[in-house]
Scaffold this active site. Sequence first.
Site, PDB file in Angstrom:
ATOM      1  N   GLY A  50       0.801  -1.215   0.000  1.00 11.40           N
ATOM      2  CA  GLY A  50       0.000   0.000   0.000  1.00 11.40           C
ATOM      3  C   GLY A  50       0.833   1.264   0.000  1.00 11.40           C
ATOM      4  O   GLY A  50       0.316   2.352   0.250  1.00 11.40           O
ATOM      5  N   LYS A  51       2.131   1.140  -0.323  1.00 13.23           N
ATOM      6  CA  LYS A  51       3.011   2.302  -0.335  1.00 13.23           C
ATOM      7  C   LYS A  51       3.055   2.978  -1.702  1.00 13.23           C
ATOM      8  O   LYS A  51       3.500   4.116  -1.825  1.00 13.23           O
ATOM      9  CB  LYS A  51       4.416   1.885   0.105  1.00 13.23           C
ATOM     10  CG  LYS A  51       4.447   1.341   1.537  1.00 13.23           C
ATOM     11  CD  LYS A  51       5.799   0.747   1.890  1.00 13.23           C
ATOM     12  CE  LYS A  51       5.768   0.169   3.309  1.00 13.23           C
ATOM     13  NZ  LYS A  51       7.046  -0.501   3.672  1.00 13.23           N
ATOM     14  N   VAL A  52       2.624   2.256  -2.713  1.00 12.56           N
ATOM     15  CA  VAL A  52       2.457   2.768  -4.072  1.00 12.56           C
ATOM     16  C   VAL A  52       1.091   2.301  -4.540  1.00 12.56           C
ATOM     17  O   VAL A  52       0.730   1.134  -4.340  1.00 12.56           O
ATOM     18  CB  VAL A  52       3.558   2.236  -5.021  1.00 12.56           C
ATOM     19  CG1 VAL A  52       3.312   2.683  -6.457  1.00 12.56           C
ATOM     20  CG2 VAL A  52       4.935   2.693  -4.550  1.00 12.56           C
TER      21      VAL A  52
END
Length: 323
Positions: A294-296
């Site tokens: 969920g970081k990109v």
Amino acid sequence: MKKKNVDVRDSPNYLFKDVRDYSINQRTSINQILKNMADSGGFEGRHLANGVEILKNMLNEKNCTKFISFVGALISTGNRGIVRDMIKNKMFDCIITTCGALDHDIAKSFSSYYEGDFRLDDQFLLKKDIHRLGNILIPNKNYGPLIENKVQSFLQKLYDSSKSSRELAPSEIIRYIGSHLNESSFLYWAFKNNIPVFVPGIVDGAVGNQIWLFNQSHKDFKIDILKDQTKLSEIIFDAKKTGAFMLGGGLSKHHTLWWNQYRGGLDYAVYITTASEWDGSLSGAPVAEAISWGKVTAQAKQITIHADVSTVLPFIYHGLISK
């Protein structure tokens, strides 16, 4: 009925773009070569061209908060000038780096580094009071003693001028240091353009060590690391979109990705690394892996370029500023 996933290899449309040969002559510009890379088919050349296009889209996105992260060793090279110019031209809104970047930026503001070789005799260099950083030579007097002298002076002035609050965020100390450097410095231009510089590992380097030493004789002068985390959270939660240009891995890359997960991930991401992913290292992890965390975002325009930053950054920057 559950929809079956379609493997691109089974699709009749995956043979949609042919590989084109380069055609280069004496009049061919660097920008044209970059464009030709997009049609070259392989391998990292195509990724480099795609990375330039993603960065162009990111920089042209008005509602995008733009991050740049880089490892400290990059600032020991001539690429310091490119980083400086990107900050001078306000191409990014937030910087995340390591303490080494501060060390080299200060040292090179007041002294010189020299060309060396990877194969020099390190025992001989030790006797000559010369540090070797890859194939760069740094006289000891141009590094440790110089940084100690300058940073202690800066901290004393900061201490004397901040009687109301002597518990400062690392970014506040970094900003003050930048205000005392010259125009060759990326920290100076970050100060000038009010671009925050975050160094989550502030004590891992010469500047951090000098802050600790200053604290030994000024016990009321302290660092509040969590204050910077609050500043970063405000930047993230205020952003409509975010993008990042990550030059090398490690802490600076991870911190950039880490904070962007709290808004659902980066919308643009270009990452340059020489590390491989087979050993599970953070530096080797491609941008695509960050999607699973969920970081990109899953819809992000993103690319990982496997290359030496010091080799490809000049060409990327040329591609970004060329019309």
